[in-house]
Design an enzyme around this catalytic site. Structure first.
Site, PDB file in Angstrom:
ATOM      1  N   CYS A 185      58.579  54.928  12.676  1.00  0.00           N
ATOM      2  CA  CYS A 185      57.451  53.999  12.556  1.00  0.00           C
ATOM      3  C   CYS A 185      56.722  54.128  11.232  1.00  0.00           C
ATOM      4  O   CYS A 185      55.849  53.313  10.926  1.00  0.00           O
ATOM      5  CB  CYS A 185      56.474  54.205  13.718  1.00  0.00           C
ATOM      6  SG  CYS A 185      57.067  53.477  15.253  1.00  0.00           S
ATOM      7  N   ASP A 189      48.253  42.627  19.494  1.00  0.00           N
ATOM      8  CA  ASP A 189      48.612  43.351  20.705  1.00  0.00           C
ATOM      9  C   ASP A 189      50.036  43.870  20.621  1.00  0.00           C
ATOM     10  O   ASP A 189      50.766  43.610  19.662  1.00  0.00           O
ATOM     11  CB  ASP A 189      48.428  42.466  21.938  1.00  0.00           C
ATOM     12  CG  ASP A 189      47.706  43.202  23.056  1.00  0.00           C
ATOM     13  OD1 ASP A 189      48.106  44.337  23.347  1.00  0.00           O
ATOM     14  OD2 ASP A 189      46.739  42.658  23.598  1.00  0.00           O
ATOM     15  N   ASP A 190      50.441  44.601  21.656  1.00  0.00           N
ATOM     16  CA  ASP A 190      51.721  45.297  21.628  1.00  0.00           C
ATOM     17  C   ASP A 190      52.906  44.407  21.984  1.00  0.00           C
ATOM     18  O   ASP A 190      54.033  44.701  21.600  1.00  0.00           O
ATOM     19  CB  ASP A 190      51.670  46.483  22.597  1.00  0.00           C
ATOM     20  CG  ASP A 190      50.619  47.502  22.174  1.00  0.00           C
ATOM     21  OD1 ASP A 190      50.773  48.076  21.097  1.00  0.00           O
ATOM     22  OD2 ASP A 190      49.646  47.696  22.923  1.00  0.00           O
ATOM     23  N   ASP A 209      55.957  49.525  24.266  1.00  0.00           N
ATOM     24  CA  ASP A 209      55.076  48.358  24.167  1.00  0.00           C
ATOM     25  C   ASP A 209      54.895  47.661  25.512  1.00  0.00           C
ATOM     26  O   ASP A 209      53.823  47.127  25.802  1.00  0.00           O
ATOM     27  CB  ASP A 209      55.634  47.356  23.151  1.00  0.00           C
ATOM     28  CG  ASP A 209      55.441  47.811  21.714  1.00  0.00           C
ATOM     29  OD1 ASP A 209      54.565  48.658  21.487  1.00  0.00           O
ATOM     30  OD2 ASP A 209      56.163  47.318  20.836  1.00  0.00           O
ATOM     31  N   GLY A 233      73.161  42.247  22.581  1.00  0.00           N
ATOM     32  CA  GLY A 233      72.420  42.543  21.367  1.00  0.00           C
ATOM     33  C   GLY A 233      73.010  41.858  20.157  1.00  0.00           C
ATOM     34  O   GLY A 233      73.822  40.929  20.260  1.00  0.00           O
ATOM     35  N   HIS A 234      72.599  42.337  18.975  1.00  0.00           N
ATOM     36  CA  HIS A 234      73.065  41.758  17.713  1.00  0.00           C
ATOM     37  C   HIS A 234      73.149  42.866  16.684  1.00  0.00           C
ATOM     38  O   HIS A 234      72.285  43.755  16.628  1.00  0.00           O
ATOM     39  CB  HIS A 234      72.098  40.673  17.233  1.00  0.00           C
ATOM     40  CG  HIS A 234      72.562  39.962  15.995  1.00  0.00           C
ATOM     41  ND1 HIS A 234      73.651  39.129  15.992  1.00  0.00           N
ATOM     42  CD2 HIS A 234      72.087  39.979  14.730  1.00  0.00           C
ATOM     43  CE1 HIS A 234      73.831  38.646  14.772  1.00  0.00           C
ATOM     44  NE2 HIS A 234      72.891  39.154  13.991  1.00  0.00           N
ATOM     45  N   ASP A 291      49.701  51.491  22.793  1.00  0.00           N
ATOM     46  CA  ASP A 291      50.427  52.715  22.470  1.00  0.00           C
ATOM     47  C   ASP A 291      50.172  53.069  21.010  1.00  0.00           C
ATOM     48  O   ASP A 291      50.026  52.207  20.154  1.00  0.00           O
ATOM     49  CB  ASP A 291      51.920  52.617  22.800  1.00  0.00           C
ATOM     50  CG  ASP A 291      52.655  51.550  22.026  1.00  0.00           C
ATOM     51  OD1 ASP A 291      52.017  50.573  21.596  1.00  0.00           O
ATOM     52  OD2 ASP A 291      53.877  51.684  21.869  1.00  0.00           O
TER      53      ASP A 291
END
Length: 346
Positions: A17, A49-50, A90, A137-138, A225
């Site tokens: 992060c 917001d998350d 999240d 997914g990708h 979070d």
């Protein structure tokens, strides 16, 4: 290249992060983009917001989020676990339960197939631990590896939590210690002890599921979070969005001892400086020493939940949290906004 020779963190400019775009810059990037009105969109990107929340019926709303980042661990399996833990968080912060996930992956062409497999397996295992499913997914080729998830969860529309509904009189609880960004920065420089590394890895792979399951039983008004913007960055967003003032007892915040010593040495991630630039104008730091301030601005990866709970329920929730999340802390209080600074450290 053999899998055991890979140092994933050496392939990344920023870790976890810490690679997040600063909150102030992000606000500028989004400024002027029109938000289309939909009465069923309960939370959109116009709010800090998350996750987004969309009402499906009177009993059901969708919670959606996406999160990915460069390696924060050299071991591919561990990196996959951490990235998944962070992405799932999240949904927990909104009071929701994760259900469906999609992989998002970028890998160098030279990355061994077994390493990629282990990274994906780490994500799968953590998602299944959360009681959710990965359904696809990708992926793309990139010089720098990146991994994360798009997560969809469910929440009752009336029980949804945001980061902008804290109320005067509330008590602030935090569920994980602070200092992960400093620890991972030190690890990249080979300056972290084995004990510090083990603690960081354990914290970053601990789901916020137990904390979420406990808090939804009580009168919680707001939650977020603590991740890339650090404790004070996320707390500032909560205080500003709720139009309240916070007092945070720094001595009550669990600052990882080794991270404090490293911060005093100047071992700090670049994200800390971005977070300070964003939030410091709204924070009265008082006489708190600089190294402790730095840790409060430190970007966390897969950090804990910051919970604003009604005072009448604070003791009961804190007691239950301590049973399932031993690292839970009671760190401050909420008061009406009097103008000036939004957060006061004492």
């Amino acid at each position: 290249m053999e899998e055991q020779d890979i140092k994933l963190t050496k392939l990344a400019k920023c870790a976890g992060c810490g690679a997040k775009v600063g909150a102030g810059v992000l606000a500028q990037l989004l400024d002027g983009i029109k938000v289309h009105h939909d009465p069923n969109l309960l939370v959109g990107f116009d709010k800090s917001d998350d996750a987004s929340v969309y009402k499906i019926s009177d009993e059901l709303a969708l919670v959606q989020t996406v999160d990915f980042f460069p390696p924060i661990a050299d071991d591919p399996y561990l990196f996959g676990q951490i990235a998944a833990t962070n992405a799932l968080s999240d949904v927990y912060a909104m009071g929701g339960e994760p259900k469906l996930c999609l992989n998002i992956m970028a890998i160098p062409e030279s990355m061994p197939k077994e390493a990629v497999h282990q990274m994906l397996r780490g994500g799968y295992d953590k998602v299944y631990e959360a009681g959710a499913l990965i359904t696809g997914g990708h992926s793309i080729l990139d010089d720098e590896p990146k991994y994360g998830l798009c997560v969809t969860g469910f929440v009752h529309p009336d029980k949804m939590l945001t980061n902008s509904a804290a109320r005067p009189g509330d008590v602030l609880l935090l569920t994980k210690p602070i200092g992960i960004g400093v620890l991972t920065t030190a690890h990249k420089a080979d300056m972290l002890s084995p004990e510090g590394l083990e603690l960081a890895q354990r914290m970053m792979t601990t789901l916020n599921k137990s904390a979420r399951d406990a808090m939804v039983k009580y009168e919680v008004h707001a939650c977020t979070d603590v991740t890339g913007f650090g404790l004070l960055g996320h707390a500032f967003e909560m205080a500003q969005g709720s139009d309240v003032e916070m007092t945070i007892d720094v001595n009550a915040v669990d600052l990882i001892p080794e991270s404090l010593e490293l911060a005093k040495m100047g071992i700090l991630p670049a994200g800390m400086y971005r977070n300070r630039t964003f939030a410091e104008p709204g924070v009265d730091v008082g006489d708190v020493e600089l190294a402790k301030q730095d840790l409060l601005f430190d970007p966390q990866t897969a950090g804990g939940l910051l919970i604003s709970v009604a005072e009448k329920d604070a003791d009961a929730l804190f007691t239950e949290l301590k049973d399932c999340v031993p690292s839970a802390q009671r760190i401050g209080t909420i008061a009406p906004y009097q103008g000036g600074k939004r957060i006061r450290l004492r």
